[in-house]
Design a protein around this motif. Structure first.
Motif, PDB file in Angstrom:
ATOM      1  N   UNK A 115      21.424  70.838  39.767  1.00 36.61           N
ATOM      2  CA  UNK A 115      20.457  69.945  38.736  1.00 36.61           C
ATOM      3  C   UNK A 115      19.735  68.910  39.586  1.00 36.61           C
ATOM      4  N   UNK A 116      20.091  68.812  39.955  1.00 34.66           N
ATOM      5  CA  UNK A 116      19.293  68.148  41.563  1.00 34.66           C
ATOM      6  C   UNK A 116      19.342  68.764  42.958  1.00 34.66           C
ATOM      7  N   UNK A 166      17.058  63.080  31.619  1.00 38.30           N
ATOM      8  CA  UNK A 166      17.783  61.814  30.242  1.00 38.30           C
ATOM      9  C   UNK A 166      18.414  60.650  31.105  1.00 38.30           C
ATOM     10  N   UNK A 167      19.134  61.651  31.653  1.00 41.20           N
ATOM     11  CA  UNK A 167      20.117  60.300  32.085  1.00 41.20           C
ATOM     12  C   UNK A 167      19.822  59.307  32.555  1.00 41.20           C
ATOM     13  N   UNK A 183      22.041  59.618  43.346  1.00 41.64           N
ATOM     14  CA  UNK A 183      23.532  59.769  44.078  1.00 41.64           C
ATOM     15  C   UNK A 183      24.356  59.791  43.246  1.00 41.64           C
ATOM     16  N   UNK A 184      24.535  58.488  42.656  1.00 40.22           N
ATOM     17  CA  UNK A 184      25.124  58.153  41.292  1.00 40.22           C
ATOM     18  C   UNK A 184      25.717  58.411  40.127  1.00 40.22           C
ATOM     19  N   UNK A 185      24.621  59.551  40.407  1.00 41.17           N
ATOM     20  CA  UNK A 185      24.004  59.757  38.816  1.00 41.17           C
ATOM     21  C   UNK A 185      25.126  61.401  38.868  1.00 41.17           C
TER      22      UNK A 185
END
Length: 325
Positions: A115-116, A166-167, A183-185
């Protein structure tokens, strides 16, 4: 066919835009994706808006938003992420230090299910030893003080799946440190290393003052440790003052060697006064950030849209969370 949005914040990059646009097209056109190139002009004072106007008129895949003034790189990047429609969104700088030839590699990792896809700079050509040392010290300090770990060498050259975007749009704080936010997401993340080439043209817009401000935003956004350190040192000196008071009383009552001791007193006052000012400064940084947050002003204001599909307000807001509007 899947779509890809490429978000590029620019500030006084008139000499780089045409070359950057051609390089992106060179590596994206052979791939099986529809893509759009979104430039965010962060209040440029040179001919950047005019160059963007010409490029957007020549290619329907290119769009641009001209901000009302300079809001800063992280805010301009946020603006682009707020307006990107792609199934995947790639953020990168327009000075060619984020190599467009890496775009297929980032998309390949995305197709594997990540996703990242975060790029990590192994080195940067033409960067001074001072900047390398201070950057290394910042990441060490940041990771030692915060629960959120940020990879050293991380950059704002990354791919985000639309779910991550979106987040991310729900994070509306003013002091923005996007590397820490990503990083936190969470989500599934993978890293890809690269060597950053020299800028194609122009000079870096990150002065020493901006870099220091950026570092302070990163530390204060994800760590309360500076406040705790100030408290612990205050307790330590408080205990030491009791011991010093007991020593003074002993000298006064039980010895004949009592001296005025003006030098010791002066040094103690200056030292403790200096530390109190440091503590107040740390508290002031956090209070200032609270002050900025409670005003709830817009993160950015758009002055002009170039080649943008319009609605009643000039944007397609249907995909945005309420906080973005």
């Amino acid at each position: 066919m899947k779509s890809v949005s490429i978000v590029v914040p620019v500030f006084n990059e008139q000499e780089n835009i045409d070359v950057f646009y051609r390089e992106v097209c060179l590596y994206m056109e052979p791939l099986p994706y529809r893509f759009e190139l979104i430039f965010i002009d962060d209040g440029s004072t040179d001919a950047t808006p005019m160059v963007l106007d010409r490029v957007t008129q020549s290619d329907d895949r290119v769009r641009a938003l001209i901000l009302a003034r300079n809001f800063g790189h992280q805010t301009a990047l946020t603006c682009g992420l707020d307006h990107a429609d792609g199934d995947a969104v790639i953020t990168m700088d327009g000075d060619l230090q984020h190599p467009p030839e890496m775009l297929p590699a980032l998309l390949a990792k995305w197709e594997e299910g990540f996703d990242v896809v975060q790029t990590i700079r192994r080195d940067t050509e033409g960067v001074s030893w001072f900047k390398k040392v201070t950057s290394h010290m910042f990441y060490k300090l940041m990771n030692a003080m915060s629960k959120v770990q940020v990879q050293e060498g991380g950059s704002d050259f990354r791919l985000l799946d639309k779910r991550v975007v979106r987040s991310f749009r729900r994070f509306r704080e003013r002091a923005r440190f996007i590397r820490g936010m990503i990083s936190a997401i969470g989500f599934r993340q993978v890293q890809v290393e690269f060597v950053a080439p020299k800028r194609y043209a122009g000079t870096s817009k990150f002065s020493a003052g901006k870099m220091l401000h950026f570092a302070l935003d990163g530390i204060t956004a994800y760590s309360k440790l500076p406040l705790r350190i100030a408290f612990y040192v205050g307790v330590l000196f408080g205990l030491a003052s009791f011991a010093l008071t007991a020593h003074v009383i002993y000298i006064k009552l039980f010895t004949a060697g009592a001296v005025p001791g003006w030098a010791t007193i002066s040094a103690s006052i200056l030292f403790l006064g200096g530390f109190q000012l440091i503590g107040l400064g740390i508290i002031g940084e956090y209070v200032g950030r609270i002050f900025e947050e409670v005003k709830q002003r817009p993160l950015y204001l758009v002055r002009m849209e170039l080649n943008w599909p319009t609605s009643e307000e000039g944007y397609n807001h249907s995909q945005f969370p309420k906080e973005v509007r």
